[in-house]
Design a protein around this motif. Structure first.
Motif, PDB file in Angstrom:
ATOM      1  N   ALA A 210      17.852  74.461  24.741  1.00  0.00           N
ATOM      2  CA  ALA A 210      18.966  74.860  23.882  1.00  0.00           C
ATOM      3  C   ALA A 210      19.596  76.168  24.322  1.00  0.00           C
TER       4      ALA A 210
ATOM      5  N   ASN B 118      13.897  72.438  17.797  1.00  0.00           N
ATOM      6  CA  ASN B 118      13.844  72.763  19.217  1.00  0.00           C
ATOM      7  C   ASN B 118      13.030  74.045  19.389  1.00  0.00           C
TER       8      ASN B 118
ATOM      9  N   ASN C 227      27.877  65.915  18.744  1.00  0.00           N
ATOM     10  CA  ASN C 227      28.179  65.242  20.006  1.00  0.00           C
ATOM     11  C   ASN C 227      29.390  64.352  19.800  1.00  0.00           C
TER      12      ASN C 227
ATOM     13  N   THR D  31      21.549  80.545  21.202  1.00  0.00           N
ATOM     14  CA  THR D  31      21.797  79.105  21.155  1.00  0.00           C
ATOM     15  C   THR D  31      23.208  78.768  20.706  1.00  0.00           C
TER      16      THR D  31
ATOM     17  N   THR E 102      29.307  68.256  23.813  1.00  0.00           N
ATOM     18  CA  THR E 102      28.303  68.656  22.827  1.00  0.00           C
ATOM     19  C   THR E 102      28.374  70.146  22.564  1.00  0.00           C
TER      20      THR E 102
ATOM     21  N   SER F  53      24.104  70.612  15.510  1.00  0.00           N
ATOM     22  CA  SER F  53      24.811  70.263  16.741  1.00  0.00           C
ATOM     23  C   SER F  53      25.729  69.086  16.458  1.00  0.00           C
TER      24      SER F  53
ATOM     25  N   ARG G 259      18.451  70.742  13.599  1.00  0.00           N
ATOM     26  CA  ARG G 259      17.871  70.239  14.839  1.00  0.00           C
ATOM     27  C   ARG G 259      16.623  71.050  15.217  1.00  0.00           C
TER      28      ARG G 259
ATOM     29  N   TYR H  78      26.276  73.405  20.073  1.00  0.00           N
ATOM     30  CA  TYR H  78      25.367  73.917  19.050  1.00  0.00           C
ATOM     31  C   TYR H  78      26.115  74.853  18.105  1.00  0.00           C
TER      32      TYR H  78
ATOM     33  N   VAL I 132      24.316  70.967  24.118  1.00  0.00           N
ATOM     34  CA  VAL I 132      23.056  70.353  23.738  1.00  0.00           C
ATOM     35  C   VAL I 132      22.298  69.964  25.000  1.00  0.00           C
TER      36      VAL I 132
END
Length: 808
Positions: free
Chosen positions: A729, A625, A645, A689, A680, A643, A623, A682, A694
């Motif tokens: 994050a 970010n 979800n 993080t 969610t 991550s 991911r 990470y 998320v």
């Protein structure tokens, strides 16, 4: 007590009647000799179920609820016959007599007309040249909803679409910002956004943001397909959104519709359309002008949108259509606020020199050709010529605007074209039918992006002001090319059970060629280095995505479905280069990949109850970010980790009066519940993080509503709730430890909003009115990093609208 008991018994009797199942059976014979026809097909057009006759010409369709059904029988070499039948409280016998074929058979639709009673439904297994079997989908029928269509109020328009997180930072409805299942709503970039089946975003591959949103007043319906759309519509994690425009009426040569809307803060919207059918030509077009001052200071806008469509059918087998879309708008942007300013007065603006301008020219040429009764071809050619200008002071919002300094100007030009060709074929398989879809796509995108010093004045002057008269910060050409091949096949193993495997191959090539200004200053602001750095980057890759869907329909009113599809997101232009002294890009940035899965059930009970509940899992790898650079206040855009979800999406809507008084009640009072729960997390090597939630993924999104309809009167009430969410994050909060004085990162507190709207039609006239944000709450849904901020972007306060429509 007696009334309550009687009501309960009536309700139970209605539900018992609805739960009963019946059958339709009969014989199919030839009109020529009266003999039974073996292997003839009887199509239940309401659902697409097909029954084949046995050697005696007999067929049977089981597990049908009370209601009205349309059946079509056909056999090779003979004409078809269509009949409608109503099931009351017993089984029905329906016979067909097929005559010899005369002339050309008209197309037999695999699916009948979608249920529109409650304004929401899902896509049929096969529609046109697309397959939606076993996929999570929703269809919003615009004629059936009561909402502020003049401003494209997405909170109301998408109220019955599960799990959408909506940015409400644009009260005019000029841009749409929605994200689903814990994905960012930023200009709907996590969806493949389409109009009439073709792309409308700035660059579908390199810059998939949507600066153009079709006016809701011009739409027939909105189709939403979730992550499993990656096999047919591009690799995006979010899925696909398709805005389907209205067509001219087929039963008259001319129809005029004019809608005039006035609303709060100087809102005026004029929408005017014409359409009709003349011989073999169907046409539709509209022009919309919209202006307003906005709720906040420095937030006025002026927008023009036009659309024209011609559909010519030289024969029953061929249709050629051409669409042209034009949009031009100018909007002043009030900028963001810090937390203190928002709490003091959310309506204020501390930026009065920020402007945004968009010009959009979108064209499409489509060909639909029916090669046979079982085979269709669709060819889509589309192109975009567009510009986007952003001008303003982008310094941190807790610092005053230096009125003597030049503003930053960003100019983008988009020149894109593409072709998507699809072939769909229905064939016999295991005593039933199966459907094969194959397709190919070519896309060529070109973006010219410039950044430099603009005017130091306050007006909308989109010119560069430098010694050379051109961009002084960066000048890049971005080229993206994409070739894709895809296929899906519905294998109907039994009349109730189907399996749909699919695959998509993509070749992706992205290039950046340009230069940027590398300027370094000392702490006193003196320039110690200033040089132009040329840069050329190219990246090619091959991607193969696989997917599988499973659908089981124990009855015509219930479907259990599940699917698994891989997803992919290539790094876009903003991932390649950021011109910002406080932000950097990791030169070893990698593409994102992952997969999505659904398991759910959906159905309806005689059009009086609609339901859809599903579990989803979204896995996101590599991911991209921002993360903080240790020892500095700067941030770097990089792959922060993985991550996942996990969520539950539930939707149910029931017509309460029809349930209480059986289906014949003349008045409709429906209630709906749309609730999504998301968890969610990470998984990252970065300790700041790892284990965090998320960003932009509220754990609860709920929408509840009531709709009343009696003859020409409609009323609607809606309650919307969105739980607290983070914007980065690192899960920064508004406390002393992580407080950001510029308000770029931090929490978005939980908020709720209520809306009330209604309409009444008398002959050719319709009056619509409503109040949005009924309780005048102060809230925000977005913290912007750049335009239109940076900082907190407040949502609109209580506002009203009144629309007068005349239709001839």
């Amino acid at each position: 007590m007696r009334v309550a008991l009687t009501s309960f018994l009536v309700l139970c009797s209605c539900l018992t009647a609805l739960a009963q199942s019946f059958s339709i059976s009969g014989n199919v014979t030839s009109a020529g000799n009266g003999q039974p026809l073996a292997q003839a097909e009887v199509l239940l057009t309401n659902t697409g179920t097909i029954a084949k006759t046995n050697s005696q010409g007999a067929y049977q369709l089981n597990n049908l609820a009370a209601g009205t059904y349309t059946l079509t029988a056909y056999s090779p070499g003979l004409g078809s016959q269509t009949q409608q039948v109503m099931i009351g409280s017993s089984d029905v016998v329906l016979n067909f007599i097929l005559k010899p074929l005369e002339g050309t058979l008209r197309e037999v639709n695999v699916k009948g007309e979608r249920e529109k009673t409650l304004g929401i439904g899902h896509l049929n297994a096969v529609e046109g040249t697309a397959i939606y079997e076993a996929k999570k989908s929703e269809v919003v029928v615009l004629s059936e909803i009561t909402a502020n269509k003049a401003t494209n109020n997405s909170r109301q328009v998408f109220a019955k679409v599960a799990g959408l997180n909506i940015w409400e930072s644009d009260g005019a409805g000029l841009q749409l910002g929605i994200g689903g299942r814990g994905l960012s709503p930023n200009r709907t970039s996590n969806f493949n956004t389409r109009q009439n089946g073709y792309d409308i975003s700035a660059d579908a591959l390199g810059y998939p943001e949507s600066y153009y949103t079709p006016p809701t007043e011009a739409l027939d319906r909105i189709e939403v397909v979730r992550g499993a759309a990656s096999l047919q519509y591009g690799t995006q994690f979010g899925g696909m959104i398709n805005f389907v425009m209205k067509e001219g009426p087929k039963d008259k040569p001319f129809e005029l519709t004019t809608r005039q809307t006035a609303g709060s803060w100087g809102l005026f919207n004029s929408f005017n359309s014409v359409g009709g059918t003349a011989g073999k030509l169907n046409y539709y077009g509209f022009y919309q002008y919209k202006r307003g001052d906005g709720w906040r200071e420095n937030s006025g806008f002026d927008a023009h949108t036009a659309f024209g469509s011609l559909k010519y059918s030289p024969s029953e087998n061929l249709r050629i259509s051409f669409d042209y879309t034009f949009m031009d708008y100018l909007a002043q942007q009030p900028g963001g606020l810090d937390a203190t300013a928002f709490a003091q007065n959310a309506r204020q603006s501390v930026r009065d020199r920020n402007w945004f301008s968009v010009r959009w020219n979108l064209m499409a040429l489509q060909l639909d050709y029916r090669l046979s009764e079982r085979t269709k071809l669709n060819v889509r050619n589309f192109g975009l010529l567009a510009e986007r200008d952003a001008l303003g002071y982008m310094g941190k919002i807790n610092r005053p605007d230096d009125l003597t300094a030049p503003r930053t100007l960003l100019q983008d030009q988009f020149h894109n074209f593409g072709n998507e060709t699809r072939l769909i074929h229905r064939y016999d398989f295991l005593n039933t039918f199966s459907t094969l879809l194959v397709g190919a796509r070519y896309y060529h995108g070109f973006t010219d992006q410039k950044q430099g010093n603009g005017s130091a004045a306050s007006g909308a002057d989109f010119k560069f002001y430098s010694e050379s008269g051109g961009p002084s910060t960066s000048d890049y050409d971005y080229l993206s090319r994409n070739v894709a091949l895809f296929a899906e096949n519905i294998f109907n193993l039994t009349p109730r059970l189907s399996i749909t495997p699919g695959l998509r191959y993509e070749w992706i090539n992205t290039n950046a060629d340009g230069s940027y200004q590398d300027q370094v200053t000392d702490q006193a602001g003196n320039v110690i280095r200033d040089e132009t750095v040329p840069e050329a980057r190219s990246n090619s890759r091959n991607v193969l995505l696989l997917g599988l869907g499973l659908s089981y329909k124990p009855s015509e009113q219930l479907e259990v479905y599940g699917n698994f599809s891989q997803n992919y997101r290539a790094i876009n232009f903003n991932d390649m280069r950021i011109i910002n002294p406080n932000q950097f890009v990791d030169q070893h940035l990698q593409d994102e990949s992952g997969y999505s899965a659904d398991l759910g059930f959906r159905g309806n009970i005689s059009g009086m109850v609609t339901y859809d509940a599903s579990l989803f899992y979204l896995a996101y790898q590599n991911r991209i970010n921002f993360k903080n650079i240790p020892g500095t206040t700067n941030r770097i855009r990089t792959n922060v980790g993985d991550s996942r979800n996990i969520g539950l999406e539930t939707f149910v809507e029931a017509d309460l009066l029809k349930l209480y008084d059986c289906p014949n009640h003349p008045t409709s009072l429906s209630a709906f519940s749309n609730i999504t729960l998301v968890n969610t997390k990470y998984s990252s090597p970065d300790k700041a993080t790892d284990g965090n939630q998320v960003e932009l993924a509220p754990p609860v999104i709920a929408k509840l509503g009531l709709s009343f309809k009696r003859r020409n009167l409609k009323l609607a009430y809606q309650y919307s709730y969105t739980a607290r969410q983070y914007t980065d994050a690192q899960n920064s909060e508004d406390n002393a430890a992580t407080f950001d004085p510029s308000a770029v990162v931090g929490e978005i507190p939980a908020y709720w909003v209520m809306d009330l709207s209604g309409s009444y039609t008398y002959k050719h006239f319709t009056v619509e009115t409503g109040i949005s944000n009924l309780t005048d709450n102060r809230y925000f849904t977005r913290r912007a990093v750049g335009y239109p901020g940076p900082g907190i972007i407040p949502s609109d306060a209580r506002n009203y609208y009144v629309t007068l429509q005349f239709k001839l």
